[in-house]
Motif scaffolding. Structure first.
Motif, short mmCIF file in Angstrom:
data_model
loop_
_atom_site.label_atom_id
_atom_site.label_comp_id
_atom_site.label_asym_id
_atom_site.label_seq_id
_atom_site.Cartn_x
_atom_site.Cartn_y
_atom_site.Cartn_z
N LEU A 119 8.14 5.16 9.43
CA LEU A 119 7.28 5.67 8.46
C LEU A 119 7.91 5.64 6.99
CD1 LEU A 119 4.54 6.86 7.40
CD2 LEU A 119 5.46 9.26 8.06
N SER A 120 9.49 6.08 6.98
CA SER A 120 10.10 6.10 5.81
C SER A 120 10.23 4.76 5.48
CB SER A 120 11.40 6.98 6.25
OG SER A 120 12.29 6.85 5.05
N GLY A 121 10.74 3.79 6.12
CA GLY A 121 10.79 2.55 5.68
C GLY A 121 9.45 1.97 4.98
N TYR A 122 8.27 2.32 5.63
CA TYR A 122 6.84 1.94 4.95
C TYR A 122 6.72 2.42 3.58
CZ TYR A 122 1.76 1.60 5.55
OH TYR A 122 0.32 1.11 5.07
N LEU A 123 7.09 3.73 3.38
CA LEU A 123 6.74 4.50 2.38
C LEU A 123 7.40 4.03 1.26
CD1 LEU A 123 6.18 8.15 3.62
CD2 LEU A 123 4.24 6.47 2.82
N GLU A 124 8.82 3.80 1.63
CA GLU A 124 9.80 2.94 0.39
C GLU A 124 9.26 1.67 0.13
OE1 GLU A 124 13.68 3.13 2.09
OE2 GLU A 124 13.82 5.41 2.44
N ALA A 125 8.81 0.79 1.17
CA ALA A 125 8.44 -0.47 0.77
C ALA A 125 7.05 -0.45 -0.23
CB ALA A 125 7.88 -1.23 1.92
N ALA A 126 6.24 0.65 -0.03
CA ALA A 126 5.25 0.67 -0.67
C ALA A 126 5.29 1.42 -2.23
CB ALA A 126 3.92 1.56 -0.06
N ASP A 127 6.64 1.85 -2.33
CA ASP A 127 7.38 2.38 -3.48
C ASP A 127 6.14 3.67 -3.79
OD1 ASP A 127 8.61 2.86 -5.75
OD2 ASP A 127 7.66 1.83 -7.04
N ALA A 128 6.06 4.58 -2.85
CA ALA A 128 5.21 5.81 -2.94
C ALA A 128 5.79 6.98 -3.76
CB ALA A 128 5.03 6.30 -1.54
#
Length: 208
Positions: A119-128
Motif C-alpha cells: 500500500l505504501s508503494g501504491y500511494l508513493e507511485a500515485a504521489d498521494a
C-alpha cells in the motif's frame, strides 16, 4: 485421544484471528465435533518461526514472501478498499482513486508488513497528498477509527468486510491493488488427515 480427535494447531495474523479463523473453526467443529484446536494469533515473522519450530501445523496470512522450508498455497485473491463513515463523503461515487482522497482526514498504517509495504508503494507511485490525522499498527484499529468518525482509511478486504466493530462504507480503490491470502505450512512436514480436512474447509470459508 489426540489421534481420534484430530488435534489441529493453527495460527493467523491478527486480521484473520478476529473473525475468519473463529468462524472456520466453529463451522468445522459442527461437522467434526471430536476436533481439538490450538489457536494462535501471530505476526508474519512469528508465524514463520512457529512453523519451522513445529509449534503450529498451518497458518493463514496475507502475501507471505517465499522462505526456505515454508510451503505456501494461495487460497484466494483479494483487494484493498477505501473505508468511510458516510457514503455522502464522496458524493455517490462507486469507485475511488487516490486523488479522490485528498482533503479528507486520513488514517494511515505502518508499512512494515507485506500489505503495508504494498500500500505504501501504491500511494508513493500515485504521489498521494493525504491529510493524515492518525497512524496505527493494525487495520482493525484503523477501521474502528473510521466507525468512530475520525476519518477515512484504506484497508484489506478481510478487514473491510468484517462485521466486528460496526458498519463502514466500502468503496473499491482504483486502479485495483490486490494481494493473495495464503495458507502456510512447513515444507517437509506431512499434515494429519484432520488438518488436511480443516485446510480445505478454511479455504472455502476464506473464499466465501
Amino acid at each position: 485421544r489426540d489421534a481420534s480427535a484430530g488435534r489441529i494447531r493453527v495460527a493467523g495474523t491478527p486480521a484473520f484471528g478476529l473473525e475468519i479463523l473463529p468462524r472456520a473453526i466453529a463451522t468445522f467443529r459442527a461437522q467434526h465435533p471430536d476436533a481439538i484446536f490450538e489457536v494462535e494469533t501471530l505476526h508474519l515473522d512469528e508465524i514463520r518461526d512457529a512453523l519451522l519450530e513445529s509449534r503450529i501445523d498451518v497458518a493463514l496470512a496475507f502475501d507471505p514472501a517465499k522462505r526456505p522450508g515454508i510451503r505456501r498455497k494461495r487460497l484466494a485473491k483479494a483487494r484493498f478498499f477505501v473505508l468511510a463513515h458516510d457514503e455522502a463523503q464522496f458524493k455517490g461515487k462507486k469507485k475511488l482513486t487516490v486523488d479522490d482522497l485528498s482533503g479528507h482526514p486520513f488514517i494511515g498504517l505502518n508499512s512494515r508488513g507485506p500489505l503495508g509495504k504494498a500500500l505504501s508503494g501504491y500511494l508513493e507511485a500515485a504521489d498521494a497528498e493525504l491529510d493524515v490525522v492518525a497512524w496505527t499498527e493494525t487495520y482493525h484499529v484503523a477501521r474502528a477509527l473510521v466507525v468512530a468518525g475520525t476519518g477515512i482509511t484504506i484497508a484489506d478486504e478481510i478487514t473491510a468486510r468484517s462485521p466486528i466493530g460496526g458498519d463502514v462504507v466500502m468503496l473499491p480503490l482504483e486502479p485495483a491493488l490486490t494481494f493473495d491470502i495464503s495458507l502456510m505450512q512447513r515444507a517437509e512436514a506431512p499434515l494429519s488427515l484432520g488438518t488436511r480436512r480443516f485446510t480445505k474447509h478454511l479455504g472455502e470459508v476464506v473464499r466465501r
